[in-house]
Design an enzyme around this catalytic site. Structure first.
Site, PDB file in Angstrom:
ATOM      1  N   ALA A   1       0.803  -1.171  -0.091  1.00  0.00           N
ATOM      2  CA  ALA A   1      -0.034  -0.162   0.098  1.00  0.00           C
ATOM      3  C   ALA A   1       0.883   1.233   0.169  1.00  0.00           C
ATOM      4  CB  ALA A   1      -0.999   0.005   1.063  1.00  0.00           C
ATOM      5  N   ALA A   2       2.231   1.179  -0.181  1.00  0.00           N
ATOM      6  CA  ALA A   2       2.674   2.350  -0.184  1.00  0.00           C
ATOM      7  C   ALA A   2       2.471   3.248  -1.292  1.00  0.00           C
ATOM      8  CB  ALA A   2       4.435   2.012  -0.486  1.00  0.00           C
ATOM      9  N   GLY A   3       2.065   2.681  -2.587  1.00  0.00           N
ATOM     10  CA  GLY A   3       1.797   3.336  -3.775  1.00  0.00           C
ATOM     11  C   GLY A   3       0.239   3.877  -3.638  1.00  0.00           C
ATOM     12  N   ASP A   4      -0.559   3.254  -2.753  1.00  0.00           N
ATOM     13  CA  ASP A   4      -1.950   3.960  -2.312  1.00  0.00           C
ATOM     14  C   ASP A   4      -1.788   5.029  -1.135  1.00  0.00           C
ATOM     15  OD1 ASP A   4      -2.813   1.779  -3.707  1.00  0.00           O
ATOM     16  OD2 ASP A   4      -3.115   0.400  -1.945  1.00  0.00           O
TER      17      ASP A   4
HETATM   18  O1  RIB Z   1      -2.072  -1.861  -2.855  1.00  0.00           O
HETATM   19  C1  RIB Z   1      -2.219  -2.821  -1.889  1.00  0.00           C
HETATM   20  C2  RIB Z   1      -3.330  -3.413  -1.881  1.00  0.00           C
HETATM   21  O2  RIB Z   1      -3.522  -4.243  -3.051  1.00  0.00           O
HETATM   22  C3  RIB Z   1      -3.643  -4.426  -0.973  1.00  0.00           C
HETATM   23  O3  RIB Z   1      -4.345  -3.975   0.173  1.00  0.00           O
HETATM   24  C4  RIB Z   1      -4.666  -5.614  -1.554  1.00  0.00           C
HETATM   25  O4  RIB Z   1      -5.964  -5.808  -1.098  1.00  0.00           O
HETATM   26  C5  RIB Z   1      -4.595  -5.321  -3.094  1.00  0.00           C
HETATM   27  O5  RIB Z   1      -5.840  -4.716  -3.340  1.00  0.00           O
END
Ligand code: RIB
Length: 311
Positions: free
Chosen positions: A253-256
């Site tokens: 989730a670093a990109g998120d």
């Molecule tokens: O970007 C990370 C996410 O990718 C995770 O939380 C997983 O659920 C997938 O969607």
């Protein structure tokens, strides 16, 4: 009214920790298991709510199943201050899950089973007009059906929002989707996929050249996310984004978090260079904690880290 809207996935992450991921046919012993709220869309909404100065500025639209995972994912978002009115339940399909293997060095591999994220119904699609009505920044990823994403991006644009498309997980995209993105934010493998290349864009030339070629596909601006190498932005101006030196324990989730932080900073009036720096710091901080939503830094943590770092 929420200034930042996110349309995307909600997954329950089933996270296994292991020294080193098994090769095909091999069995290994792991040393940890957790269920952690995730999904690229939900992660972006959650991180944006944690990072925004003003509460009530983030809303999410998505689909979960009528089950306990769905309830838990919604309540986790709501607890962070995300408006989940437009996260609706599918009667037919369970909540999406992701199995995530995290190696001791922090590297991860992910399998997503989309479930309800791909079960959109006409009623939920019809709600998108009102969902984006007050949106200033609209965030998208690729864990929901492409026709829904395209429709939602067009609605968000028409409502005057700035659209940010995270083309993850990697897949080729038609020009009509790329043309709806005010900002495209691929990592190095997603960028390669969009350009019809194998591996990473950095195996085929420099970031600047890749960004130029991506822009020619139709998107207005490009922010390349290059992990420990920082990033590269190409729009009306062009600049590299400096990385922050951290020792990662889990890059999930670093990109998120990067996209969430970028949208938050832009929505608060920051210029793109300043917003990219804020996003790079927040993403770096997120890699120092395990899990997806569990790793999203708060605004106070991110501001303190940035001022410590610039001292
Ligand atoms: O970007 C990370 C996410 O990718 C995770 O939380 C997983 O659920 C997938 O969607």
């Amino acid at each position: 009214m929420p200034a930042i809207t996110v349309l995307g996935s909600l997954n329950m992450d089933l996270v296994v920790r292991v020294a080193s991921a098994p090769s095909p046919g091999q069995t290994v012993l792991g040393h940890g298991f957790e269920m952690i709220p995730g999904g690229k869309g939900a992660n972006q909404a959650y991180a944006a709510a944690r990072l925004a100065k003003q509460s009530g500025s983030v809303a999410m639209a998505g689909r979960v199943g009528a089950d306990s995972f769905g309830e838990r994912l919604k309540s986790n978002l709501a607890a962070a201050g995300v408006d989940v009115t437009h996260v609706s339940s599918s009667k037919n399909t369970p909540t999406g899950i992701a199995t995530i293997t995290v190696e001791d060095g922090g590297q991860n591999s992910i399998i997503v089973v989309s479930g309800a994220n791909f079960d959109w119904d006409p009623a939920s699609e019809a709600e998108l007009e009102s969902f984006f009505a007050a949106s200033k920044f609209a965030l998208f990823q690729l864990e929901t059906p492409l026709p829904v994403i395209g429709k939602a991006m067009a609605i968000a644009r028409a409502a005057g929002a700035f659209t940010i498309l995270d083309p993850a997980p990697a897949q080729p995209l038609p020009p009509e989707i790329l043309e709806l993105a005010d900002l495209l934010t691929p990592n190095e493998t997603e960028a390669a996929m969009l350009l019809g290349l194998t591996g990473s864009i950095l195996d085929h030339g420099d970031a600047e050249e890749a960004a130029r070629r991506l822009r020619r596909l139709g998107t207005r601006n490009v922010m390349l996310k290059l992990g420990k190498n920082g990033g590269y932005y190409l729009g009306a101006e062009a600049f590299p984004v400096a990385p922050f030196p951290v020792t990662p324990v889990d890059t999930t989730a670093a990109g998120d978090t990067f996209n969430a932080a970028l949208a938050v900073a832009l929505s608060e009036g920051a210029a793109i260079q300043q917003a990219a720096r804020f996003a790079s710091a927040a993403a770096a901080l997120s890699t120092t904690k395990p899990g997806a939503q569990t790793s999203a830094p708060s605004r106070a943590e991110t501001d303190a880290y940035l001022s410590e770092y610039t001292r």
